[in-house]
Design a protein around this motif. Structure first.
Motif, short mmCIF file in Angstrom:
data_model
loop_
_atom_site.label_atom_id
_atom_site.label_comp_id
_atom_site.label_asym_id
_atom_site.label_seq_id
_atom_site.Cartn_x
_atom_site.Cartn_y
_atom_site.Cartn_z
N TRP A 1 -4.63 10.84 -1.01
CA TRP A 1 -5.11 9.60 -1.81
C TRP A 1 -4.14 8.28 -1.40
N ARG A 2 -4.61 7.03 -1.25
CA ARG A 2 -3.70 6.01 -0.93
C ARG A 2 -4.46 4.98 -1.98
N SER B 1 0.86 5.71 0.05
CA SER B 1 0.16 6.99 0.11
C SER B 1 0.67 8.02 -1.00
N ASP C 1 0.88 -1.21 0.09
CA ASP C 1 -0.15 -0.01 0.00
C ASP C 1 0.87 1.17 -0.14
#
Length: 194
Positions: free
Chosen positions: A160-161, A155, A153
């Motif tokens: 937004w991620r 950022s 994941d």
């Protein structure tokens, strides 16, 4: 799919430091390590060249920094190094692209007569993707074994991620859709190379 008799497998940054989940966060593709091992085994069994790429981070807190245990290759990779019948190369780098490492990957591939590279490793959307894009720009026939890569994941701007799955898929679409590489599955590559 055709895999050339001298296609090089480029194993990007499969290092212990990527197992430090507290630093990186959630990852995708839990089967990636098994697929990476299968590709290395296939390349070594068929005498094709293998390039092992190691990221020597210049960031003082990075798990990939030299002198930290995380800089080393994962055990299953280290156990396979030097075991194949084909040529083998170690490239070290401190940026995303394996083509900006030491020794010069492009020069080595050309000296070996290699025109096709198969990419595997970590992270899908960073070092694997950057190496694939540069390889395509340099004129190589680039194949990315998507399920033999993984990412985390991340950022971005504006709050937004992106999840690891979203980032991996976006990378695959960009590489394949824009013609930088053919994005395929490990089984297709192994079947074609065997």
């Amino acid at each position: 799919m055709e895999i050339a008799k001298n296609a090089a497998l480029v194993v990007v940054d499969v290092q212990k430091g990527f197992d430090e989940t507290g630093f990186w966060g959630p990852r995708n593709n839990p089967g990636a390590d098994g697929n990476i091992a299968a590709l290395i085994d296939t390349w070594q069994a068929t005498g094709r060249p293998v390039v092992f790429v190691r990221h020597d981070s210049v960031e003082p807190r990075s798990p990939l920094r030299p002198g930290h245990e995380g800089n080393g290759f994962k055990d299953y990779v280290e156990q396979r190094r030097g075991k194949g019948a084909g040529h083998e190369l170690l490239v070290t780098k401190s940026v995303n692209s394996a083509f900006y490492g030491t020794p010069d990957l492009d020069a080595w591939l050309r000296a070996e007569g290699v025109s096709q590279i198969v990419l595997t490793g970590i992270q899908t959307n960073l070092c694997v993707e950057t190496t694939a894009r540069m390889g395509g720009n340099l004129g190589y026939d680039v194949v990315v074994a998507y399920d033999a890569t993984h990412t985390f994941d991340l950022s971005g701007p504006f709050g937004w991620r992106g999840s690891a799955d979203e980032l991996g898929r976006a990378s695959a679409v960009s590489l394949h859709g824009d013609g930088f590489a053919r994005v395929v599955l490990t089984k297709e590559v192994v079947d074609a190379a065997g």
